[in-house]
Motif scaffolding. Structure first.
Motif, PDB file in Angstrom:
ATOM      1  N   GLU A  25      47.489  11.525   6.475  1.00  0.00           N
ATOM      2  CA  GLU A  25      47.470  10.513   7.518  1.00  0.00           C
ATOM      3  C   GLU A  25      47.960   9.183   6.964  1.00  0.00           C
ATOM      4  O   GLU A  25      47.627   8.793   5.850  1.00  0.00           O
ATOM      5  CB  GLU A  25      46.048  10.356   8.058  1.00  0.00           C
ATOM      6  N   THR A  27      48.235   5.239   6.339  1.00  0.00           N
ATOM      7  CA  THR A  27      47.195   4.249   6.133  1.00  0.00           C
ATOM      8  C   THR A  27      47.743   2.836   6.303  1.00  0.00           C
ATOM      9  O   THR A  27      48.942   2.640   6.496  1.00  0.00           O
ATOM     10  CB  THR A  27      46.592   4.362   4.719  1.00  0.00           C
ATOM     11  N   LYS A  77      42.972   1.944   4.795  1.00  0.00           N
ATOM     12  CA  LYS A  77      42.270   2.430   5.973  1.00  0.00           C
ATOM     13  C   LYS A  77      43.235   3.269   6.803  1.00  0.00           C
ATOM     14  O   LYS A  77      44.375   2.859   7.019  1.00  0.00           O
ATOM     15  CB  LYS A  77      41.792   1.219   6.775  1.00  0.00           C
ATOM     16  N   SER A  80      44.666   5.447  12.281  1.00  0.00           N
ATOM     17  CA  SER A  80      43.953   5.929  13.470  1.00  0.00           C
ATOM     18  C   SER A  80      42.596   5.245  13.657  1.00  0.00           C
ATOM     19  O   SER A  80      42.059   5.226  14.753  1.00  0.00           O
ATOM     20  CB  SER A  80      43.759   7.447  13.395  1.00  0.00           C
ATOM     21  N   ARG A  81      42.049   4.667  12.588  1.00  0.00           N
ATOM     22  CA  ARG A  81      40.761   3.977  12.688  1.00  0.00           C
ATOM     23  C   ARG A  81      40.922   2.458  12.723  1.00  0.00           C
ATOM     24  O   ARG A  81      39.934   1.740  12.631  1.00  0.00           O
ATOM     25  CB  ARG A  81      39.864   4.375  11.524  1.00  0.00           C
ATOM     26  N   MET A  82      42.134   1.983  12.857  1.00  0.00           N
ATOM     27  CA  MET A  82      42.381   0.540  12.903  1.00  0.00           C
ATOM     28  C   MET A  82      42.531   0.089  14.355  1.00  0.00           C
ATOM     29  O   MET A  82      43.075   0.804  15.180  1.00  0.00           O
ATOM     30  CB  MET A  82      43.654   0.192  12.125  1.00  0.00           C
ATOM     31  N   SER A  83      42.066  -1.114  14.640  1.00  0.00           N
ATOM     32  CA  SER A  83      42.265  -1.688  15.972  1.00  0.00           C
ATOM     33  C   SER A  83      43.707  -2.198  16.073  1.00  0.00           C
ATOM     34  O   SER A  83      44.386  -2.358  15.057  1.00  0.00           O
ATOM     35  CB  SER A  83      41.289  -2.845  16.191  1.00  0.00           C
TER      36      SER A  83
END
Length: 151
Positions: A25, A27, A77, A80-83
């Motif tokens: 994924e 980052t 990070k 997909s988990r970042m705003s």
């Protein structure tokens, strides 16, 4: 570089996250490095008095990408988990770093860490408050100009 072109790059990169299959994924480091390298290439073309051959640009792009991705990161990070705000901030700071490198004179001595840290903090704050004006100014006028502005 037009703002739409920069954001198209960010969205194109984000759209590949879900289609990667078994690939790792992407980052924040991948996003930062891609933004930095693209800004470096675009800014070099902008400030260069003579056109830069495409082959040389491709070599520089590959070398800078490899160097950036090999640099240790504190805490990458997954995108997909970042705003969306985090994504925009990481892209903007990467853009600023690329423009800064492009404006550095050839053979200039390395700056002290304190100066590099101050530039990065200024870029992060400017990207958070007025990214469009900041990116346009650093691209067109360089890092010394933006340090005298307020964003």
């Amino acid at each position: 570089m037009r703002t739409g072109k920069r954001w198209a790059l960010v969205f194109a990169m984000l759209s590949t996250v879900g289609t990667a299959g078994n690939a790792a994924e992407r980052t924040s480091v991948d996003l930062y490095c891609r933004s930095m390298v693209n800004a470096l290439i675009d800014t070099l073309q902008f400030v260069s008095k003579k056109p830069i051959p495409l082959e040389r640009l491709k070599q520089e792009e590959k070398a800078m990408s490899q160097f950036c991705l090999a640099t240790p990161a504190v805490s990458p990070k997954p995108i997909s988990r970042m705003s969306s705000n985090d994504i925009a901030l990481v892209s903007c700071v990467g853009f600023a770093e690329g423009a800064y490198i492009a404006y550095q004179p050839k053979g200039a001595p390395d700056e002290p860490y304190s100066m590099l840290k101050a530039r990065r903090e200024f870029a992060a704050n400017s990207c958070a408050s007025n990214p469009k004006a900041f990116q346009d100014d650093i691209f067109r006028h360089g890092p010394d100009y933006v340090l005298k502005q307020r964003y």
